[in-house]
Structure formats: structure tokens, C-alpha cells
Design an enzyme around this catalytic site. Structure first.
Site, PDB file in Angstrom:
ATOM      1  CG  ASP A  11       4.191   9.179   4.959  1.00 61.28           C
ATOM      2  OD1 ASP A  11       4.975   9.413   4.013  1.00 61.28           O
ATOM      3  OD2 ASP A  11       3.880   8.029   5.318  1.00 61.28           O
ATOM      4  CE  LYS A  38       4.908   2.630  -2.262  1.00 59.02           C
ATOM      5  NZ  LYS A  38       3.748   2.559  -1.365  1.00 59.02           N
ATOM      6  N   GLY A  39      10.658   2.275   1.636  1.00 55.93           N
ATOM      7  CA  GLY A  39      11.892   1.646   2.109  1.00 55.93           C
ATOM      8  C   GLY A  39      11.998   1.716   3.620  1.00 55.93           C
ATOM      9  CB  THR A 217      -0.326  -8.525  -0.791  1.00 59.53           C
ATOM     10  OG1 THR A 217      -0.114  -7.408  -1.645  1.00 59.53           O
ATOM     11  CG2 THR A 217       1.004  -8.945  -0.178  1.00 59.53           C
ATOM     12  N   GLY A 219      -4.996  -7.830  -0.106  1.00 61.53           N
ATOM     13  CA  GLY A 219      -5.742  -7.027   0.866  1.00 61.53           C
ATOM     14  C   GLY A 219      -6.417  -7.915   1.898  1.00 61.53           C
ATOM     15  N   GLY A 220      -7.709  -7.701   2.107  1.00 58.61           N
ATOM     16  CA  GLY A 220      -8.454  -8.465   3.109  1.00 58.61           C
ATOM     17  C   GLY A 220      -8.559  -9.952   2.786  1.00 58.61           C
ATOM     18  CB  VAL A 245      -1.000   4.658   4.882  1.00 59.57           C
ATOM     19  CG1 VAL A 245       0.428   5.100   4.515  1.00 59.57           C
ATOM     20  CG2 VAL A 245      -2.010   5.451   4.085  1.00 59.57           C
ATOM     21  CG  ASP A 249       5.469  -0.024   2.815  1.00 59.56           C
ATOM     22  OD1 ASP A 249       5.656  -0.518   1.690  1.00 59.56           O
ATOM     23  OD2 ASP A 249       5.160   1.162   2.998  1.00 59.56           O
ATOM     24  N   GLY A 284      -1.221   6.334  10.282  1.00 63.12           N
ATOM     25  CA  GLY A 284       0.186   6.592   9.969  1.00 63.12           C
ATOM     26  C   GLY A 284       0.923   5.320   9.597  1.00 63.12           C
TER      27      GLY A 284
HETATM   28  O1  RIB Z   1       3.486   2.513   1.357  1.00 56.74           O
HETATM   29  C1  RIB Z   1       3.177   3.655   2.114  1.00 56.74           C
HETATM   30  C2  RIB Z   1       4.190   4.727   1.849  1.00 56.74           C
HETATM   31  O2  RIB Z   1       4.094   5.134   0.506  1.00 56.74           O
HETATM   32  C3  RIB Z   1       3.990   5.978   2.676  1.00 56.74           C
HETATM   33  O3  RIB Z   1       4.649   5.953   3.906  1.00 56.74           O
HETATM   34  C4  RIB Z   1       4.476   7.074   1.746  1.00 56.74           C
HETATM   35  O4  RIB Z   1       5.629   7.713   2.184  1.00 56.74           O
HETATM   36  C5  RIB Z   1       4.674   6.409   0.396  1.00 56.74           C
HETATM   37  O5  RIB Z   1       5.987   6.219   0.115  1.00 56.74           O
END
Ligand code: RIB
EC number: 2.7.1.15
Length: 299
Positions: A11, A38-39, A217, A219-220, A245, A249, A284
Site C-alpha cells: 500500500d 485484503k487477503g 458490516t 461501519g460505526g 483502511v 479486513d 495503515g
Molecule cells: O481493504 C484494504 C485493502 O484494500 C488495502 O490494504 C489495499 O491493499 C486494498 O487491497
């Protein structure tokens, strides 16, 4: 045992006071890089939640590959199913505004070279009762093969319908458990602009049709889900988000880990929602995923 079959990215993150509109240039006030995808994010979340995790996917043979895998490796994730292919590692270009909201463009790179044969190999190493977690950042045929192979082997499949793709609805029907945000759920249900009442009705309707466990989901506003005909809700923490971000995940990884650990469904939802909230408090994707003890301290 959990296997995450999905994307691995580097990222590239710029922070701005506010996000630009199309065609607009805004001044940035910071730049950093962090492991993402995401994975990989979901695998790390499940690992930090305390479970044994295999990551299956691909990185390139470039300078980003080692950095993209570093936190997974440090955490003790099994990376033997990550292949190293010619070409670039996947990258995500991310803008984070002052309110913590973001815009993301993903360039698949090596993720685009993950194949249906890779899916067969990964699921072939799994046993009945194991959990397979997927998202939609690797090619559709690979995701589809992984889902059908999981069904044949008696492996529980959990599909996170992110990012939203034209195949999301069709693929969503192939999983045992589906995790979607509000927009992704509208695509799954084939109905736009749902309010809370319409969402609950759609959850009942889809669940009756497919028998799947469905999790949305919000969010808040936490999370709503249906399983065995019963609606459940869970709240996260009241927080001021710094960077959202990877929060979704983190939810997915913690939820999967909690089921793998044997937690009941309601407890798994709550633990995942708390973990997702904590992931909004740092910048991050992977650096912000909380450790199991930090989540336990806030339950
Ligand atoms: O869900 C967040 C992710 O989406 C980030 O880490 C980015 O790499 C995208 O895949």
C-alpha cells in the site's frame, strides 16, 4: 486451521486534509508505505487473533515482495502457498482524508496471476472442518474454483464480497458464509438504497433462499447478521477514526479466527466488531490490526 486465499499488496498511502474530487489536485501532508491487500490483511488479523493461518496467493519478484510479506512472516503465518511470479507485486494507491475516509485504486500485479490450479492446491491441503476465507481481489475463476473445491471437501467457506465486482452476486451464492458492507449487500440482494427495515427483510429473504449465514458490516453502526433463521446484532467501540483502511479486513479475520476457535456466533461477531473499531485508530492496514490481548482488554 484457516487458509486465506487472496491478494497481497504493497500500500502506497498519502494523507491529505480532505480527499480530492475528480479532476482536482489537493496538497498531501504525509506519505508512507505499508503491507496490505485484503487477503493478506485478513490472514494477519486471523493470525493476530491467535489462530494457525496459511496464506495462499502471489507476489512478484520485485522490491515490494518481501515488504508485503514481512508482517505476515513476523507473525508466524504459513507462507508456503505464496508463489513468487515474474512481474510486480500488487500495489494499492491510497488517499486518506482528515476524517479517516479513504479512496483506493488497486493494481493487481501478481494477484492477477493467481489461478484456479492454485485454488485446487490450496484447498487440497485442507480437511473437513477447516475454514477457507476469500475476497474478490484475485481472478474470478480462481475464487470460484476455491469455493467449489471447499464444498466438496467439507471445508467451511467465508467470502468477503470486497471489492465489489460484477461477479460478486454469483460468487456470493457459492459460499457458506458471506460478509459484505452495506453497498456490497445491496448488490448481493439485487436491491439498491436499502434502509434498515429493507435490509433486515432482505437478509431474511436471502437466508430463506440459500440457507447461508449472512453478515453485513455497518461501519460505526456495528454489524447485523442472520444465521439459522435468527437475526443478530453487534456493536463495535465508539471511536474517532484516524484511518479506516483495513478495518473491514480486520473484522473478517477476527470473525474467522473466532469461529475457528469455537466461539459462539454472537461472541465472534462482537469480538470482530471490537477488533475492527481498534483497527481505525492507527494508520495503515496491517500496522493497525490489533493483537488479541488488545481486543480482549476492550470487550
Ligand atoms: O481493504 C484494504 C485493502 O484494500 C488495502 O490494504 C489495499 O491493499 C486494498 O487491497
Amino acid at each position: 486451521m484457516i487458509t486465506v486465499f487472496g491478494s497481497i499488496n504493497m500500500d502506497l498511502i498519502a494523507t491529505t486534509d480532505r480527499l480530492p474530487k475528480p479532476g482536482e489536485t489537493v496538497a498531501g501532508n504525509g506519505f508512507t508505505t505499508a503491507a496490505g491487500g485484503k487477503g493478506a490483511n485478513q490472514a494477519l488479523a486471523a493470525r493476530r487473533a491467535g489462530r494457525y493461518v496459511h496464506m495462499a496467493g502471489a507476489v512478484g519478484k520485485d522490491g515490494f515482495a518481501a515488504d508485503a510479506l514481512a508482517l505476515l512472516d513476523d507473525a508466524g503465518t504459513d507462507l508456503s502457498l505464496v508463489k513468487h511470479v515474474d512481474g510486480p507485486t500488487g500495489t494499492a494507491l491510497i488517499l486518506v482524508g482528515g476524517d479517516g475516509e479513504n479512496m483506493i485504486a488497486v493494481v493487481p500485479g501478481a494477484n492477477g496471476l493467481v489461478t484456479a490450479a492454485d485454488a485446487e492446491t490450496a484447498v487440497g491441503k485442507m480437511s473437513e472442518g477447516d475454514i477457507l476465507m476469500l475476497q474478490l481481489e484475485v481472478p474470478v475463476d480462481a475464487v470460484e474454483r476455491a469455493l467449489s473445491a471447499a464444498r466438496v471437501r467439507g471445508v467451511t467457506s467465508i467470502l468477503n464480497l470486497a471489492p465489489l465486482t460484477p461477479d460478486a452476486r454469483r460468487l456470493g451464492r457459492l459460499a457458506d458464509i458471506v460478509i459484505a458492507n452495506e453497498t456490497e449487500f445491496e448488490r448481493l440482494a439485487g436491491q439498491d438504497g436499502m434502509d434498515a427495515e429493507a435490509r433486515e427483510a432482505a437478509l431474511h429473504r436471502l437466508h430463506q433462499e440459500t440457507g447461508q449465514t449472512l453478515i453485513v458490516t455497518l461501519g460505526g453502526d456495528g454489524v447485523i447478521a442472520i444465521r439459522d433463521g435468527v437475526i443478530s446484532r453487534a456493536q463495535g467501540l465508539k471511536i474517532e477514526p484516524v484511518d479506516t483502511v483495513g478495518a473491514g479486513d480486520t473484522f473478517c479475520g477476527y470473525f474467522t479466527a473466532s469461529l475457528d476457535e469455537g466461539l459462539d456466533f454472537a461472541s465472534a461477531l462482537r469480538r470482530a466488531a471490537v477488533a475492527g473499531s481498534l483497527a481505525c485508530l492507527k494508520a495503515g492496514a496491517q500496522p493497525s490490526i490489533p493483537l488479541s490481548q488488545d481486543v480482549a482488554d476492550r470487550m
